[in-house]
Design an enzyme around this catalytic site. Structure first.
Site, short mmCIF file in Angstrom:
data_model
loop_
_atom_site.label_atom_id
_atom_site.label_comp_id
_atom_site.label_asym_id
_atom_site.label_seq_id
_atom_site.Cartn_x
_atom_site.Cartn_y
_atom_site.Cartn_z
CB CYS A 160 1.46 40.26 31.72
SG CYS A 160 2.53 41.68 32.02
CG HIS A 211 2.94 34.80 34.09
ND1 HIS A 211 2.63 35.34 32.86
CD2 HIS A 211 3.29 35.86 34.88
CE1 HIS A 211 2.78 36.65 32.91
NE2 HIS A 211 3.18 37.00 34.11
CG HIS A 239 6.79 39.19 30.28
ND1 HIS A 239 5.67 38.75 29.60
CD2 HIS A 239 6.36 39.62 31.49
CE1 HIS A 239 4.61 38.91 30.37
NE2 HIS A 239 5.00 39.44 31.51
#
Lengths: 84, 392, 301
Positions: free
Chosen positions: B152, B285, B320
């Protein structure tokens, strides 16, 4: 109950690939997590898979597993209580 | 050496280009929803509701590729629009991806296993192929092309590497960011980790229950001063700070004290020569998993003490998007600076007990945004932070 | 000049903890297998039971390069990443009928598991990067490592790894066209600015992708940039380039097998050869992927 525990131990060894252990190496009341066996949160997820695939028992929230996965004793008690 | 930003492009479930994305952010319109695709069952995802063929034809793409590559081509082309290839400007591409061509592989995998049928789709499997395909679509030849795969944090790391290669005179100009498509592989993977919320994700909320996956791509164009002299492009913003550090705590979980996150945020601030109070907005995040958001909140309090800047997680809009997230969120950061706005964090109601932080809840104009800090944290404790600053 | 302070490989050759292995290289065939040490002596129980072969060989070779200080950076190249776990999880998805899926293979399928495991094992909090650009993953990791050294870091771990899985054999003669056997390998080394007397250095490394130029011209300009005449080179290692032949050349693919990280093992071979044979330069030419070129220049000072 003791038969269930022996089966569980074999299933744990297989699911977690604990190659160097035998059923006799895991005691009924031994804490599964922590230093001795070196299990961690990834193994806890593997326990959830084990319970669903072998006993049809569902745990939807990993945090519920903490007490259930404490030892072979607690796992067996959970299975006994929830079967059927 | 200063690193200038001269272009940006994005595609996500909230829009097919940066204007559409900005509009959705403004209207507080999430792209996350249920789909009719059986792969996702009852789970909500941030999906771009066009097929590969539709996207290729809509954007007039000449190069065939996986969905990951197609999304990358669309966003990278938007970022590079108005730029001209010139043999005096060494122009490269660094793209982050975690799935590469998995969307094609998983469709033909069973046929290979069960019937030995070999599909040409396997030619697109390697992550590196997606970057070569994006580069081809942009007309990039005889240059540095690279793929970063740190889960990620991939796109943030690609941005960072691009800047470093300019500083070290390997490149003059570089298109950097990331792309990931929704695949059954990642969907099932995250489901196996039991970190999905069946409802809309609630980043930084005490009752957050996990994440929603998304797909998309985001790229920015970085140029050196020398490149600007030749390209005559007007810079939009600057990349002033970056850092990548390791949490070294656990294969999937972040440390409770946010060790790696503190290191990466402090490292980026130090590099940008900024004091914590000079950060005007943090694009967190903020995946909405119990673990990440607590760890990141704790890290905010360590770095910013009692003055945590305005912050939000735009993953409540896009889902995400994994390796793409750092690229998409870099574009959002640039638009925050250009338009003087901060974005809301959707679905938040209750503060996390331990840290008592409330994210930005409304889309707000009229902010003077000089510096935006953007976090991207990956599996295996790969913590990356970039800082984008206004030209003023 | 960037000095190789320690280097380690596990491959189908007898490369592990075996100084001088480059003199005993043998041509690999489809029956050759990975020459592994006894991991029980090296890795902890959790790693033994959980890690796939690529992770075990990467971690083991990385640990061989440890020194007393924490690494300033860990940089990994891998073209296809953790294929065994990727295949395993694809099969889990394909065959599973239950709601819960075993997560371990998924967690360990991501490319950065290699670097992540190294940092976890060493409790190393520094920069940790994974580059994946087909057959040039190693060269690009090396460019990153050198960039880090130029930026003032001094203690970098860099390497590359790729693994063979049986499934790849099904793609032979279609997706994979090569006469060389498929192999697994990992090579890691510790690269520093610190000089070593008569040490072996990475003199330069470069790549060119989506190439429309000729490889020969690319080599010429690389050597020119480094002020080197072709005849000054002791030996050229190459990945079966037709136009490179003659006495001082070696096609490394018969010895490394077909592996997208083969040039990393070739770097170890060059290091080993130079450390036993006086001074000189070895050029490694990598064009396993036809339009992507990588060049690495290794020198014994």
């Amino acid at each position: 109950m003791s038969e269930l525990k022996e089966t569980l131990k074999a299933q744990i060894i297989e699911q977690l690939n604990l190659e160097n252990l035998t059923v006799a190496d895991i005691k009924d009341d031994q804490p599964l997590f922590g230093d001795e066996l070196g299990l961690d949160s990834i193994d806890a997820l593997e326990f959830i898979v084990l319970l669903e695939q072998n006993y049809g028992l569902k745990i939807s929230n990993p945090s519920e597993g903490k007490d259930i996965f404490h030892s072979v004793n607690t796992l067996a008690a959970f299975i006994e209580k929830n079967k059927n | 050496m200063q690193i200038f930003i001269t272009g940006y492009g994005v595609i996500s479930s909230i829009g097919l280009n940066s204007v559409e994305n900005f509009q959705s952010l403004k209207e507080m319109k999430t792209g996350i929803d249920n789909t009719s695709d059986p792969i996702f069952g009852n789970y909500k995802v941030g999906r771009i509701n066009y097929s590969n063929e539709e996207l290729s034809s809509k954007f007039n793409l000449k190069t065939f590729g996986s969905r990951t590559a197609i999304l990358g081509m669309i966003a990278a082309k938007e970022a590079f629009e108005g730029h001209v290839l010139n043999s005096d400007i060494r122009t490269g591409l660094i793209s982050g991806t975690s799935v590469g061509g998995m969307d094609l592989t998983e469709k033909v995998f069973a046929e290979l296993i069960e019937n030995g049928v070999v599909s040409n789709a396997f030619n697109h499997h390697a992550s590196g192929m997606s970057s070569l395909e994006i580069a081809k679509e942009l007309g990039l030849e005889n240059t540095f092309i690279n793929t970063i795969s740190t889960a990620c944090s991939s796109a943030a790391n690609a941005i960072m590497q691009g800047a470093r290669l300019i500083q070290n005179n390997v490149l003059d100009r570089v298109i950097v960011g990331g792309t990931d498509s929704l695949t059954q592989f990642t969907f099932s993977g995250f489901r196996s980790l039991m970190i999905f919320d069946e409802e809309w994700c609630k980043p930084f909320d005490a009752n957050r229950n996990g994440l929603n996956l998304g797909e998309g791509a985001g790229y920015i164009v970085l140029e050196s001063e020398k490149s600007l002299e030749i390209s005559k492009k007007e810079p939009i913003a600057k990349l002033t700070g970056w850092n990548s550090s390791s949490d070294a705590y656990h294969q999937t979980a972040s440390s409770p004290e946010g060790y790696g996150a503190v290191l990466s945020m402090e490292g980026a601030l130090k590099m940008a020569k900024l004091a914590p109070n000079q950060i005007d907005y943090i694009n967190a995040h903020g995946t909405s998993t119990p673990n990440n958001d607590l760890s990141e909140s704790v890290a905010f309090k360590k770095v910013f003490i009692d003055n945590v800047p305005v912050f939000s997680s735009t993953k409540s809009y896009t889902g995400h998007t994994l390796a793409a997230s750092g690229g998409i969120e870099a574009v959002f950061a640039i638009n925050s600076i250009l338009n003087g706005v901060v974005y809301p964090n959707l679905n938040f109601t209750t503060e996390i007990i331990e840290t008592k932080l409330t994210p930005q809840l409304k889309f707000e104009e009229g902010h003077e945004i000089q510096n935006v800090l953007s976090n991207s944290f990956g599996f295996g404790g790969n913590n990356s932070t970039i800082i984008i600053s206004s030209l003023k | 000049m960037f000095y190789i302070h320690s280097i380690s490989s596990i491959s189908h050759q007898l490369s592990f903890q075996s100084d001088g292995f480059s003199e005993k290289l043998f041509v690999l065939d489809d029956t050759s297998s990975l020459e592994v040490p006894d991991f029980k002596d090296i890795l902890p129980p959790t790693a033994l039971r959980r890690l796939s072969p690529i992770l075990k060989i990467s971690l083991t070779t990385a640990l061989e390069c440890r020194n007393k200080k924490e690494f300033d950076a860990i940089v990994v190249g891998t073209a296809l990443g953790c294929l065994q776990d990727t295949e395993k999880f694809l099969n889990t998805i394909r065959t599973s009928t239950s709601e819960t899926l075993s997560p371990t293979a998924f967690i360990q399928s991501t490319h950065n598991t290699i670097g992540g495991q190294i940092s976890l094992f060493l409790k190393n909090h520094a920069y940790n990067m994974t580059h994946t650009q087909n057959a040039l993953s190693f060269e690009i990791a090396l460019i990153d490592a050198i960039t880090l050294l130029k930026e003032g870091n001094n203690n970098v771990l860099v390497g590359a790894a790729d693994e063979k899985i049986e499934l790849l054999e099904k793609l032979r003669n279609s997706i994979i066209r090569s006469k060389y056997p498929l192999t697994s390998l990992a090579t890691f080394f510790n690269l520093k600015n610190d000089q070593i007397e008569n040490g072996i250095v990475i003199k330069d490394v470069t790549v060119n992708l989506n190439s429309t130029i000729q490889l020969g011209d690319f080599i010429d300009s690389f050597l020119e940039k480094n002020g080197i005449q072709f005849n000054e080179i002791l030996k050229v290692y190459h990945s079966d380039c037709e136009f490179i032949n003659g006495e001082n050349t070696m096609n490394y693919l018969p010895y490394t097998g077909l592996n997208y990280s083969a040039s990393a093992l070739a770097t170890h071979m060059a290091y080993d050869e130079l450390s036993h044979n006086g001074k000189g330069l070895i050029l490694i030419v990598n064009n396993i992927c036809n339009n992507d070129f990588g060049l690495t220049l290794i020198e014994k000072c």
